[in-house]
Design a protein around this motif. Sequence first.
Motif, PDB file in Angstrom:
ATOM      1  N   SER A  64       6.675   7.246  -1.872  1.00 37.62           N
ATOM      2  CA  SER A  64       5.494   7.007  -1.028  1.00 37.62           C
ATOM      3  C   SER A  64       4.233   6.843  -1.868  1.00 37.62           C
ATOM      4  CB  SER A  64       5.312   8.162  -0.041  1.00 37.62           C
ATOM      5  OG  SER A  64       5.140   9.394  -0.725  1.00 37.62           O
ATOM      6  N   ASP A  65       4.190   7.478  -3.046  1.00 34.23           N
ATOM      7  CA  ASP A  65       3.053   7.333  -3.948  1.00 34.23           C
ATOM      8  C   ASP A  65       3.232   6.165  -4.915  1.00 34.23           C
ATOM      9  OD1 ASP A  65       1.770   9.605  -2.890  1.00 34.23           O
ATOM     10  OD2 ASP A  65       2.891  10.931  -4.225  1.00 34.23           O
ATOM     11  N   ALA A  66       4.458   5.676  -5.040  1.00 31.08           N
ATOM     12  CA  ALA A  66       4.760   4.594  -5.978  1.00 31.08           C
ATOM     13  C   ALA A  66       5.753   3.633  -5.343  1.00 31.08           C
ATOM     14  CB  ALA A  66       5.321   5.178  -7.277  1.00 31.08           C
ATOM     15  N   PRO A  67       5.319   2.834  -4.367  1.00 32.15           N
ATOM     16  CA  PRO A  67       6.250   1.975  -3.614  1.00 32.15           C
ATOM     17  C   PRO A  67       7.061   1.020  -4.472  1.00 32.15           C
ATOM     18  CG  PRO A  67       4.097   2.073  -2.536  1.00 32.15           C
ATOM     19  CD  PRO A  67       3.935   2.729  -3.874  1.00 32.15           C
ATOM     20  N   THR A  68       6.499   0.595  -5.617  1.00 33.70           N
ATOM     21  CA  THR A  68       7.223  -0.358  -6.462  1.00 33.70           C
ATOM     22  C   THR A  68       8.452   0.265  -7.116  1.00 33.70           C
ATOM     23  OG1 THR A  68       5.761   0.169  -8.336  1.00 33.70           O
ATOM     24  CG2 THR A  68       5.146  -1.714  -6.947  1.00 33.70           C
ATOM     25  N   SER A  69       8.593   1.581  -7.047  1.00 35.35           N
ATOM     26  CA  SER A  69       9.751   2.237  -7.663  1.00 35.35           C
ATOM     27  C   SER A  69      10.979   2.247  -6.761  1.00 35.35           C
ATOM     28  CB  SER A  69       9.394   3.679  -8.059  1.00 35.35           C
ATOM     29  OG  SER A  69       9.151   4.468  -6.908  1.00 35.35           O
ATOM     30  N   LEU A  70      10.834   1.840  -5.497  1.00 39.25           N
ATOM     31  CA  LEU A  70      11.940   1.943  -4.550  1.00 39.25           C
ATOM     32  C   LEU A  70      13.162   1.157  -5.010  1.00 39.25           C
ATOM     33  CD1 LEU A  70      13.230   2.821  -1.913  1.00 39.25           C
ATOM     34  CD2 LEU A  70      12.047   0.921  -0.764  1.00 39.25           C
TER      35      LEU A  70
END
Length: 301
Positions: free
Chosen positions: A273-279
């Motif tokens: 949620s704090d780093a969406p690009t990590s999904l």
Amino acid sequence: MTQAALAPGGFDEFEMHQVLKRGCAAVGLDSSEARLLRGHTNAVIHLVKEHVVVKIARKGSRIDDVARTVRFVRWLMDAGFPTVSLHPVDQPVGVGQHALTFWEYLPQPSDPVPAAQLAKPLYSLHTLPASPEALPAHDNLAAIRRSLKSITCLSDEALAFLNGSTEQLESALHVVQFELPEGVIQGDPQHRNALHTASGGAVLCDWDTVAIGQPEWDLVTVEVHCRRFGHGSQHYEAFANTYGWDVTRWSGYQTLAAIRELRMITTNARKVSDAPTSLQEVERRVEGLRCHDRALRWNIL
């Protein structure tokens, strides 16, 4: 404030700047030239004019826990242990819901500390006398379960798989027979949690996860990082030879390595949620576990 790279971690940039300014003013440091080094979990900031690094703990971090870490590191420093040094100010400093600590700045080359240079500091840590601080007990499974309860980014199917894996690994851990004496462990020893020194050596840093536990947990963490992040088997072999004990030749290795990898995945999934690009990377790692792909190279998050 200049930023080394996008470094998500739940920090609002304006709030972080205000917390930094107030915390530095409290100890008489100049924060006018500050550079964000890392921000994935804690905000790690270089005060260029002061040659000091400031670490701002995330909201919700207990100041008592941060104070315990400071006392522990002071004990290490007094013992001559190879740790990054605290800056000589009264700390931690509380600003709102954040706790700030202040550390010596060590200029770093582009290459991280090689695994072999982690071996002697870790061996020294594992063989230290009892710490005067009442350190927490190391518990990877409890940390995994806390993360699983907070994950909102993964499908129900993926969460069921991760929960099932946790149950299986807990059962497997019950029959693991540890060989090394219990003692102080770093909790997350890896290439990025150590720093080069001007003399060509290395010191450990990032003591947030220090605990009482089995040294095998630290050793398997180094192996996982070497294997998963592209450092290669030679790096791990050099580490094991220098340390004097190879965790991969031990009967409990497979279980501990699987638990360590599961903790790394669930921790990053909780932070999506704090780093969406990590999904996408988190989902790729989960799929790798489902396929039993132990050689899959992970991208650093």
